[in-house]
Design an enzyme around this catalytic site. Sequence first.
Site, PDB file in Angstrom:
ATOM      1  N   ILE A   1      38.771   9.083 -20.572  1.00  6.77           N
ATOM      2  CA  ILE A   1      37.320   8.920 -20.490  1.00  6.77           C
ATOM      3  C   ILE A   1      36.655   9.686 -21.635  1.00  6.77           C
ATOM      4  O   ILE A   1      37.118  10.759 -22.021  1.00  6.77           O
ATOM      5  CB  ILE A   1      36.775   9.433 -19.136  1.00  6.77           C
ATOM      6  CG1 ILE A   1      37.542   8.784 -17.979  1.00  6.77           C
ATOM      7  CG2 ILE A   1      35.278   9.155 -19.006  1.00  6.77           C
ATOM      8  CD1 ILE A   1      37.468   7.276 -17.920  1.00  6.77           C
TER       9      ILE A   1
ATOM     10  N   THR B   1      34.708  12.067 -22.601  1.00  2.00           N
ATOM     11  CA  THR B   1      34.098  13.329 -22.198  1.00  2.00           C
ATOM     12  C   THR B   1      34.741  14.434 -23.019  1.00  2.00           C
ATOM     13  O   THR B   1      35.696  14.196 -23.771  1.00  2.00           O
ATOM     14  CB  THR B   1      34.341  13.622 -20.702  1.00  2.00           C
ATOM     15  OG1 THR B   1      35.763  13.729 -20.487  1.00  2.00           O
ATOM     16  CG2 THR B   1      33.777  12.523 -19.807  1.00  2.00           C
TER      17      THR B   1
ATOM     18  N   TYR C   1      49.210  19.866 -16.221  1.00  2.00           N
ATOM     19  CA  TYR C   1      47.977  19.198 -15.812  1.00  2.00           C
ATOM     20  C   TYR C   1      48.308  18.046 -14.857  1.00  2.00           C
ATOM     21  O   TYR C   1      47.714  17.926 -13.780  1.00  2.00           O
ATOM     22  CB  TYR C   1      47.238  18.670 -17.031  1.00  2.00           C
ATOM     23  CG  TYR C   1      46.018  17.842 -16.707  1.00  2.00           C
ATOM     24  CD1 TYR C   1      44.838  18.446 -16.263  1.00  2.00           C
ATOM     25  CD2 TYR C   1      46.039  16.451 -16.845  1.00  2.00           C
ATOM     26  CE1 TYR C   1      43.711  17.686 -15.960  1.00  2.00           C
ATOM     27  CE2 TYR C   1      44.922  15.686 -16.547  1.00  2.00           C
ATOM     28  CZ  TYR C   1      43.760  16.305 -16.098  1.00  2.00           C
ATOM     29  OH  TYR C   1      42.663  15.548 -15.806  1.00  2.00           O
TER      30      TYR C   1
ATOM     31  N   ASN D   1      35.079  17.315  -7.907  1.00  2.00           N
ATOM     32  CA  ASN D   1      35.235  16.912  -9.298  1.00  2.00           C
ATOM     33  C   ASN D   1      35.640  18.058 -10.225  1.00  2.00           C
ATOM     34  O   ASN D   1      36.287  17.822 -11.246  1.00  2.00           O
ATOM     35  CB  ASN D   1      33.924  16.297  -9.796  1.00  2.00           C
ATOM     36  CG  ASN D   1      33.887  16.134 -11.289  1.00  2.00           C
ATOM     37  OD1 ASN D   1      34.550  15.280 -11.865  1.00  2.00           O
ATOM     38  ND2 ASN D   1      33.099  17.000 -11.950  1.00  2.00           N
TER      39      ASN D   1
END
Length: 273
Positions: free
Chosen positions: A200, A202, A165, A96
């Site tokens: 998401i 986060t 990315y 992760n």
Amino acid sequence: MNKELSVFGLEGKVAVVTGAGTGIGEACARLFAKAGAAVMLSDINREACERIAADLNEQGLQARAMRLDVTSEADWAELKTALQGWKNRWDVLLNNAGIYIGGMLEDNTIAQVSKINQINIESVFLGTRTAAESMKPGSTFGRGGSIINLSSIAGLVGVPGHSIYGATKGAVRSLSKHSAVEFAKFGYGVRVNSLHPGLIETSMGDQALQEFVDIGVVANVDEAAALLKSAMIPMGRLGNVKDIAYAALFLASDASSYVTGIELTVDGGFCAA
């Protein structure tokens, strides 16, 4: 638990989660532990993992924490030794840990490319290699297992301001497919799948929203989120860490025993629209 449903549990298994100190990693580690696994939480920030592990142990679950620099071969070797001393077993790896670097391609630097490649690609290679050579028949643990590599929808579709990315996340997808086929063909008993979150809620998700502001697509982060929810995500909401954790649990569990080499997209329909 109904015997048919028990395949979704992780009882008796040992799982390693990298980048477990926050966000998606923390959510997955907590869910894996609740599903019955003994979880090794690893992160460059050991203190964060220690707090989470202490909380899980207080709940009667099984967890340990260790510092892991995912770009270090020596640290991966230390992880393997730690697992031998703790449970002498390894069944699940969730790769992760990762970073986000945005920007228009013409503004990105080779230093940025080198940094994001090292953390987002090389670390996944090291983790996948270490786990596979440890899980295959006749090896240290020798029971087979499941490797889950965190990618992104940016590894599947083009997004402005996300070129380098997205390139790393596309590489994670490809590495997962190639290793899945290789391990299956050579009888390792090790499954490899990539997991592709959408936007998401986060800190990394916040960075992605800010990138849309920085490159001039929208005026502010709220506008970016509103645009995504209204025009780009059919389900009309951003994802949360539990959405990803439950998908990871499926791939970690025996419920997915015939699943390898897939990309599981959890994005509210973004890629389907």
